[in-house]
Every structure is written in C-alpha cells, then in structure tokens.
Design a protein around this motif. Structure first.
Motif, short mmCIF file in Angstrom:
data_model
loop_
_atom_site.label_atom_id
_atom_site.label_comp_id
_atom_site.label_asym_id
_atom_site.label_seq_id
_atom_site.Cartn_x
_atom_site.Cartn_y
_atom_site.Cartn_z
N GLN A 31 30.38 14.78 38.49
CA GLN A 31 31.07 13.53 38.80
C GLN A 31 31.23 12.63 37.58
O GLN A 31 32.22 11.90 37.47
N ASN A 32 30.27 12.64 36.66
CA ASN A 32 30.31 11.74 35.51
C ASN A 32 30.81 12.39 34.24
O ASN A 32 30.76 11.78 33.17
N ASP A 34 33.80 13.10 33.05
CA ASP A 34 34.92 12.47 32.37
C ASP A 34 34.62 11.06 31.90
O ASP A 34 35.50 10.40 31.31
N GLN A 35 33.41 10.57 32.13
CA GLN A 35 33.02 9.25 31.62
C GLN A 35 32.49 9.33 30.19
O GLN A 35 32.30 8.30 29.54
N GLN A 36 32.26 10.54 29.71
CA GLN A 36 31.71 10.71 28.37
C GLN A 36 32.77 10.39 27.31
O GLN A 36 33.92 10.80 27.42
N ARG A 37 32.33 9.67 26.29
CA ARG A 37 33.24 9.39 25.17
C ARG A 37 33.57 10.66 24.40
O ARG A 37 34.71 10.91 24.03
N SER A 39 32.87 14.99 24.28
CA SER A 39 32.38 16.19 24.97
C SER A 39 32.71 17.41 24.11
O SER A 39 33.63 17.38 23.29
N LYS A 85 37.62 11.08 24.40
CA LYS A 85 38.30 10.37 25.48
C LYS A 85 38.95 9.12 24.92
O LYS A 85 38.28 8.23 24.39
N SER A 87 41.45 7.32 26.93
CA SER A 87 41.63 6.47 28.10
C SER A 87 41.38 7.31 29.34
O SER A 87 40.99 8.48 29.23
N HIS A 88 41.63 6.75 30.51
CA HIS A 88 41.39 7.48 31.75
C HIS A 88 42.22 8.76 31.82
O HIS A 88 41.77 9.78 32.35
N ASP A 91 43.22 12.32 26.33
CA ASP A 91 42.16 12.79 25.45
C ASP A 91 42.78 13.29 24.15
O ASP A 91 43.93 13.74 24.12
#
Length: 235
Positions: A31-32, A34-37, A39, A85, A87-88, A91
């Motif tokens: 779940q988290n 795509d919140q990583q700056r 990867s 990342k 933005s939402h 990438d």
C-alpha cells in the motif's frame, strides 16, 4: 525456455489483473510502495533488434526495394532500476543494463559469402519519464518514454579490417529515443512491472568499408538500429 517463461509471466499478469477487476478483491498489497521518494529494483527481459536503412539510391530491380536482408533473433536483457518519484503520476527512471543480441545480415542479390552474423553486447543506459495512471486495487498501467545511449562492446569500430576481410563494423556509441507501455502489479512481497518498449536509434551506426563501391556500405546513407524490449521489473 525463454518463450515458455515469457508466456507464463504474461498469463500470470493477466490472471492477476482479472482477479483485481472482477473478483471484488479488496486486499491492497504494498500500500505504501508509491509513497517512497526513491525506489530500486532490477529487470530481466528479452529483446529483438533490426536495422533500418536509408539508401543513396533505391534500385527498383530489387523486389523488396532494399539492398539487405536482416535476420532477427531473440536476445536477453538484464539490469538495474532507479526510480525517483516526481509527483503522484510521474516518475523519473534510470535503467542501466546489458543487452545481448545476434542479427544476421546479407546482401539481397548476392551469394552466401556476403552473409554476416553480427553479435552485439550493449551497455544500454536509458533515462525515462514514466506516466502512471491512478492505481486500481493491485495494478496500475503506465506509459514510458525518454532517451538513451548505449556502448556497443562488439562494434569493432577501430578494427582496420572491413567487409573485404569478413569484418562488419559499427559505431561504438549510439543514441536512441524510446517509447512504451506496461503495468505495475502489486504482489504480496514485491511489485512486478512487465513492459513492452520500442527503441529507435537516431544516429548512423555504420562504419564504411575502404572500397567506396562496397556492396555492404557503398549505397547506404544511414543504418540505424531499432529494437523491441520486453522487460520484467522487480522492485
């Protein structure tokens, strides 16, 4: 084995997509993620390369309209992935890797002695922008595009022998633009991202023979590689 592995992975991806869309599954994996700056990951994949020719003169005597026939084969890719990342939905990705491929190359109206087998090992470095759609359950489609450069370790650019001695030569450095699409599959332990990408050279890669009338290089204005990459990214 490569074909069987490819079919298996594609079927697994399609099965996961079907389950997500139609089963009403509500469990969200990673779940988290795509919140990583930043990867990281790696990729394995297959490739096929071709040549695109521009000629100085087009000879209508040739049925194909071309001087050469290119025999395409399946090659192998392996490399690393760094993802930033922005933005939402956007990438920035760097995907340095190594590609191995073999192509057959022969003059259309000539004897079998004109056949050349071109073994290429590329250090391929693409810088790509990835546009992500909004996530739906455990999958997320995306588009990707950008530019790349490669170092052909098998180019023989500085070899003094040319085709008169049986040696086909290409430039060591090449530049490309790339465009493709894929899908992120959020699995229980990791994210799997199969993608299909077209790779198109923008510079002339042919090293000319000493003989200006060489059947291999004399009528070629430009020779540029083009390829298709099927990659599976694991993050």
């Amino acid at each position: 084995m490569k074909k069987i592995l490819t079919i298996f992975l594609l079927l697994a991806g399609l099965n996961a997509m079907h389950a997500q869309l139609f089963s009403g599954e509500s469990i969200m994996n990673q779940q988290n993620f795509d919140q990583q700056r930043w990867s990281w990951g790696y990729f394995l994949g297959l490739n096929t390369y071709d040549f695109n020719f521009d000629y100085k003169e087009y000879n209508s005597d040739y049925v194909t309209g071309q001087d050469f026939r290119v025999e395409k084969r399946i090659g192998f890719n392996v490399g690393l992935v760094g993802n930033l990342k922005l933005s939402h939905n956007f990438d920035l990705r760097l995907e340095p890797g190594v590609s191995f491929n073999t192509r057959g190359y022969q003059a259309v109206k000539a004897d079998a002695n004109t056949y050349r087998e071109i073994n290429s090992t590329y250090v391929h470095i693409p810088l790509l922008v990835k546009f992500n759609a909004n996530r739906l359950n455990n999958f997320r489609p995306f588009l990707v595009g950008g530019v790349s450069t490669s170092i052909n370790l098998s180019s023989n650019e500085n070899n003094p022998d040319d085709n008169s001695a049986g040696q086909f030569r290409m430039t060591t450095n090449s530049y490309y633009y790339e465009i493709g699409f894929g899908i992120d599959l959020y699995l229980y332990y990791f994210k799997l991202s199969p993608s299909l990408r077209g790779v198109f050279a923008i510079n002339d890669e042919l090293i000319r023979d000493a003989d200006p009338n060489s059947i291999y290089t004399g009528n070629v204005d430009k020779m540029m590689s083009r390829g298709v990459f099927l990659n599976f990214v694991f993050q």
